[in-house]
Design a protein around this motif. Structure first.
Motif, PDB file in Angstrom:
ATOM      1  N   TYR A   5      53.200  68.601 -19.802  1.00  0.00           N
ATOM      2  CA  TYR A   5      54.492  67.952 -19.574  1.00  0.00           C
ATOM      3  C   TYR A   5      54.314  66.453 -19.288  1.00  0.00           C
ATOM      4  CZ  TYR A   5      56.763  72.547 -19.296  1.00  0.00           C
ATOM      5  OH  TYR A   5      57.262  73.792 -19.582  1.00  0.00           O
ATOM      6  N   THR A   6      53.299  66.114 -18.516  1.00  0.00           N
ATOM      7  CA  THR A   6      53.050  64.708 -18.200  1.00  0.00           C
ATOM      8  C   THR A   6      52.689  63.918 -19.451  1.00  0.00           C
ATOM      9  OG1 THR A   6      52.269  65.314 -15.984  1.00  0.00           O
ATOM     10  CG2 THR A   6      51.658  63.135 -16.818  1.00  0.00           C
ATOM     11  N   LYS A   7      51.827  64.505 -20.281  1.00  0.00           N
ATOM     12  CA  LYS A   7      51.411  63.844 -21.520  1.00  0.00           C
ATOM     13  C   LYS A   7      52.598  63.626 -22.450  1.00  0.00           C
ATOM     14  CE  LYS A   7      48.135  64.285 -25.353  1.00  0.00           C
ATOM     15  NZ  LYS A   7      47.080  65.142 -25.961  1.00  0.00           N
ATOM     16  N   ASN A   8      53.429  64.651 -22.620  1.00  0.00           N
ATOM     17  CA  ASN A   8      54.596  64.525 -23.510  1.00  0.00           C
ATOM     18  C   ASN A   8      55.633  63.566 -22.933  1.00  0.00           C
ATOM     19  OD1 ASN A   8      53.638  66.275 -25.499  1.00  0.00           O
ATOM     20  ND2 ASN A   8      54.401  68.086 -24.421  1.00  0.00           N
ATOM     21  N   SER A   9      55.742  63.547 -21.600  1.00  0.00           N
ATOM     22  CA  SER A   9      56.656  62.612 -20.959  1.00  0.00           C
ATOM     23  C   SER A   9      56.235  61.178 -21.238  1.00  0.00           C
ATOM     24  CB  SER A   9      56.702  62.866 -19.454  1.00  0.00           C
ATOM     25  OG  SER A   9      57.470  61.872 -18.810  1.00  0.00           O
ATOM     26  N   GLN A  10      54.943  60.911 -21.177  1.00  0.00           N
ATOM     27  CA  GLN A  10      54.434  59.572 -21.458  1.00  0.00           C
ATOM     28  C   GLN A  10      54.653  59.184 -22.915  1.00  0.00           C
ATOM     29  OE1 GLN A  10      50.359  59.951 -20.198  1.00  0.00           O
ATOM     30  NE2 GLN A  10      50.839  59.625 -18.012  1.00  0.00           N
ATOM     31  N   LYS A  11      54.467  60.159 -23.820  1.00  0.00           N
ATOM     32  CA  LYS A  11      54.719  59.886 -25.239  1.00  0.00           C
ATOM     33  C   LYS A  11      56.180  59.541 -25.482  1.00  0.00           C
ATOM     34  CE  LYS A  11      51.030  62.695 -27.317  1.00  0.00           C
ATOM     35  NZ  LYS A  11      50.734  63.852 -28.203  1.00  0.00           N
ATOM     36  N   LEU A  12      57.064  60.309 -24.830  1.00  0.00           N
ATOM     37  CA  LEU A  12      58.494  60.042 -24.999  1.00  0.00           C
ATOM     38  C   LEU A  12      58.871  58.672 -24.427  1.00  0.00           C
ATOM     39  CD1 LEU A  12      60.238  63.467 -24.265  1.00  0.00           C
ATOM     40  CD2 LEU A  12      60.350  62.144 -26.377  1.00  0.00           C
ATOM     41  N   GLN A  13      58.241  58.283 -23.312  1.00  0.00           N
ATOM     42  CA  GLN A  13      58.535  56.986 -22.723  1.00  0.00           C
ATOM     43  C   GLN A  13      58.124  55.858 -23.666  1.00  0.00           C
ATOM     44  OE1 GLN A  13      60.249  56.353 -19.784  1.00  0.00           O
ATOM     45  NE2 GLN A  13      60.269  54.353 -20.788  1.00  0.00           N
ATOM     46  N   LYS A  14      56.968  56.017 -24.325  1.00  0.00           N
ATOM     47  CA  LYS A  14      56.538  55.015 -25.297  1.00  0.00           C
ATOM     48  C   LYS A  14      57.518  54.942 -26.470  1.00  0.00           C
ATOM     49  CE  LYS A  14      51.560  55.317 -24.323  1.00  0.00           C
ATOM     50  NZ  LYS A  14      50.223  55.673 -24.880  1.00  0.00           N
ATOM     51  N   ALA A  15      57.990  56.126 -26.906  1.00  0.00           N
ATOM     52  CA  ALA A  15      58.970  56.154 -28.004  1.00  0.00           C
ATOM     53  C   ALA A  15      60.266  55.481 -27.588  1.00  0.00           C
ATOM     54  CB  ALA A  15      59.223  57.592 -28.436  1.00  0.00           C
ATOM     55  N   ILE A  16      60.688  55.714 -26.326  1.00  0.00           N
ATOM     56  CA  ILE A  16      61.917  55.094 -25.823  1.00  0.00           C
ATOM     57  C   ILE A  16      61.777  53.579 -25.788  1.00  0.00           C
ATOM     58  CG2 ILE A  16      63.353  54.827 -23.766  1.00  0.00           C
ATOM     59  CD1 ILE A  16      62.858  57.817 -23.224  1.00  0.00           C
ATOM     60  N   ASP A  17      60.617  53.103 -25.331  1.00  0.00           N
ATOM     61  CA  ASP A  17      60.384  51.659 -25.268  1.00  0.00           C
ATOM     62  C   ASP A  17      60.478  51.022 -26.650  1.00  0.00           C
ATOM     63  OD1 ASP A  17      60.017  51.891 -22.558  1.00  0.00           O
ATOM     64  OD2 ASP A  17      57.822  51.990 -22.676  1.00  0.00           O
ATOM     65  N   ARG A  18      59.997  51.755 -27.665  1.00  0.00           N
ATOM     66  CA  ARG A  18      60.049  51.220 -29.028  1.00  0.00           C
ATOM     67  C   ARG A  18      61.446  51.309 -29.623  1.00  0.00           C
ATOM     68  NH1 ARG A  18      54.513  53.549 -31.949  1.00  0.00           N
ATOM     69  NH2 ARG A  18      53.003  52.474 -30.581  1.00  0.00           N
ATOM     70  N   LYS A  56      66.997  61.635 -21.540  1.00  0.00           N
ATOM     71  CA  LYS A  56      67.158  62.890 -20.805  1.00  0.00           C
ATOM     72  C   LYS A  56      65.971  63.819 -21.054  1.00  0.00           C
ATOM     73  CE  LYS A  56      70.302  66.769 -20.099  1.00  0.00           C
ATOM     74  NZ  LYS A  56      69.245  67.785 -20.228  1.00  0.00           N
ATOM     75  N   MET A  57      65.507  63.870 -22.310  1.00  0.00           N
ATOM     76  CA  MET A  57      64.340  64.697 -22.622  1.00  0.00           C
ATOM     77  C   MET A  57      63.114  64.219 -21.853  1.00  0.00           C
ATOM     78  SD  MET A  57      64.927  64.996 -26.751  1.00  0.00           S
ATOM     79  CE  MET A  57      63.278  65.643 -27.021  1.00  0.00           C
ATOM     80  N   GLN A  58      62.920  62.907 -21.759  1.00  0.00           N
ATOM     81  CA  GLN A  58      61.776  62.368 -21.030  1.00  0.00           C
ATOM     82  C   GLN A  58      61.881  62.694 -19.544  1.00  0.00           C
ATOM     83  OE1 GLN A  58      61.671  59.555 -18.777  1.00  0.00           O
ATOM     84  NE2 GLN A  58      59.426  59.659 -18.608  1.00  0.00           N
ATOM     85  N   ALA A  59      63.109  62.582 -19.007  1.00  0.00           N
ATOM     86  CA  ALA A  59      63.301  62.915 -17.588  1.00  0.00           C
ATOM     87  C   ALA A  59      63.065  64.393 -17.341  1.00  0.00           C
ATOM     88  CB  ALA A  59      64.715  62.518 -17.163  1.00  0.00           C
ATOM     89  N   ASP A  60      63.486  65.245 -18.267  1.00  0.00           N
ATOM     90  CA  ASP A  60      63.249  66.693 -18.122  1.00  0.00           C
ATOM     91  C   ASP A  60      61.758  66.996 -18.103  1.00  0.00           C
ATOM     92  OD1 ASP A  60      65.941  67.198 -18.005  1.00  0.00           O
ATOM     93  OD2 ASP A  60      66.134  67.723 -20.133  1.00  0.00           O
ATOM     94  N   LEU A  65      74.175  57.570 -27.915  1.00  0.00           N
ATOM     95  CA  LEU A  65      73.993  58.994 -27.646  1.00  0.00           C
ATOM     96  C   LEU A  65      72.552  59.427 -27.924  1.00  0.00           C
ATOM     97  CD1 LEU A  65      75.243  61.707 -26.877  1.00  0.00           C
ATOM     98  CD2 LEU A  65      75.894  62.021 -29.274  1.00  0.00           C
ATOM     99  N   LEU A  66      71.970  58.937 -29.018  1.00  0.00           N
ATOM    100  CA  LEU A  66      70.585  59.270 -29.338  1.00  0.00           C
ATOM    101  C   LEU A  66      69.634  58.731 -28.271  1.00  0.00           C
ATOM    102  CD1 LEU A  66      68.418  60.386 -31.210  1.00  0.00           C
ATOM    103  CD2 LEU A  66      68.542  58.257 -32.533  1.00  0.00           C
ATOM    104  N   LEU A  67      69.877  57.517 -27.814  1.00  0.00           N
ATOM    105  CA  LEU A  67      69.019  56.930 -26.778  1.00  0.00           C
ATOM    106  C   LEU A  67      69.153  57.701 -25.471  1.00  0.00           C
ATOM    107  CD1 LEU A  67      67.086  54.666 -25.971  1.00  0.00           C
ATOM    108  CD2 LEU A  67      69.077  53.256 -25.409  1.00  0.00           C
ATOM    109  N   ALA A  68      70.383  58.039 -25.114  1.00  0.00           N
ATOM    110  CA  ALA A  68      70.600  58.781 -23.869  1.00  0.00           C
ATOM    111  C   ALA A  68      69.957  60.171 -23.935  1.00  0.00           C
ATOM    112  CB  ALA A  68      72.097  58.901 -23.590  1.00  0.00           C
ATOM    113  N   THR A  69      70.044  60.814 -25.096  1.00  0.00           N
ATOM    114  CA  THR A  69      69.441  62.138 -25.251  1.00  0.00           C
ATOM    115  C   THR A  69      67.922  62.068 -25.135  1.00  0.00           C
ATOM    116  OG1 THR A  69      71.252  62.791 -26.735  1.00  0.00           O
ATOM    117  CG2 THR A  69      69.244  64.124 -26.791  1.00  0.00           C
ATOM    118  N   THR A  70      67.327  61.041 -25.726  1.00  0.00           N
ATOM    119  CA  THR A  70      65.872  60.878 -25.639  1.00  0.00           C
ATOM    120  C   THR A  70      65.434  60.617 -24.207  1.00  0.00           C
ATOM    121  OG1 THR A  70      65.937  59.902 -27.855  1.00  0.00           O
ATOM    122  CG2 THR A  70      63.899  59.662 -26.624  1.00  0.00           C
TER     123      THR A  70
END
Length: 286
Positions: free
Chosen positions: A266-279, A245-249, A238-243
């Protein structure tokens, strides 16, 4: 006093004595005992049995004999802890059977091992070819430790360069329908939290045979009634799916806005979230 009463008293007393002796000797499994320790256990058992039915009289003579057979081996065990020569004498030493992929035939003969015995022990370790073994040693307790050759060892996440989440021991918080407060507190959880989790699952504490909490705070439950199914823990997915979803938003917001500053944000924060998701993915994926 009737003789059967004497037998009951002697036997009960000896049960207590043997229980104390077993506790003092430690928690090692029977298969981990050396030949010397195993024989000592047999002799103590025989003495206890003969004393309990009155074959050794008076009773205290049997207790003295039992004490001698316990005290001397116990002192040797204590000495063995601090002295390697004594330890080698009492418990024995390991014998190398295979070294650098080569079978040590002389050592096999020394330990009265045949080729069939060696192959059977290797099969017990899921090794079916001697050529796959780099090193094998017969331990003092009679078990064989086997080190397969590097190319025959199973792959690990480290070999594949995969990062996995560190795991701590799970805490058993419910057993036989009773809450275990000490493990619950050790894990950093409260009774209220546990009751809330049970409410989510639709079960009560009395119906739970076993409940454990892992290092991620996920609760797994086994019920007395095996016909009832309990949902699997969903905290990590659930935590992974929520993260995600936030990146997609964030990506959607970046595409839908006409404001350059907002788009960049938004683009900068999206990239940060993607890096967090990868980790986080290796840690949150089961």
């Amino acid at each position: 006093m009737p003789e059967w009463v004497n037998v009951v008293i002697r036997s009960t007393s000896l049960i207590v004595v043997i229980f104390i002796i077993a506790k003092l000797f430690g928690k090692r499994h029977l298969s981990q005992l050396s030949v010397f320790e195993y024989l000592i256990g047999l002799v103590i058992s025989v003495i206890a049995a003969t004393v309990s039915i009155g074959l050794i009289t008076p009773f205290w003579h049997g207790i003295i004999g039992l004490g001698i057979w316990f005290i001397i081996p116990f002192l040797l065990v204590l000495l063995a802890i601090k002295s390697k020569p004594v330890r080698d004498l009492v418990r024995g030493k390991g014998t190398v059977f295979i070294k650098d992929g080569k079978v040590m035939e002389d050592n096999l003969k020394k330990e009265k091992y045949s080729s069939d015995d060696l192959l059977q022990q290797l099969r017990n370790k899921n090794v079916f070819q001697v050529a796959d073994v780099e090193f094998a040693v017969l331990e003092a307790d009679g078990d064989i430790s086997v080190l397969p050759k590097k190319e025959k060892q199973p792959l690990t996440p480290k070999d594949l360069g995969i990062t996995v989440a560190p795991i701590k021991e799970p805490q058993t918080v419910v057993m036989d329908g009773e809450i275990l407060y000490e493990p619950l507190a050790t894990g950093g959880f409260s009774v209220k939290w546990l009751e809330t989790e049970f409410e989510k699952l639709g079960v009560s504490v009395e119906n739970v045979y076993l409940a454990q909490v892992d290092s991620f705070g996920q609760l797994t439950v086994d019920l007395f009634d095996d016909k009832l199914q309990v949902p699997a823990p969903q905290e990590k997915p659930l935590l992974l799916a929520t993260t995600k979803k936030m990146q997609a938003d964030m990506e959607i917001f970046a595409l839908s806005t006409q404001n350059k500053q907002a788009k960049q944000m938004y683009t900068k924060n999206s990239q940060k979230l993607q890096k967090a998701i990868d980790r986080l993915t290796p840690f949150l994926s089961d």
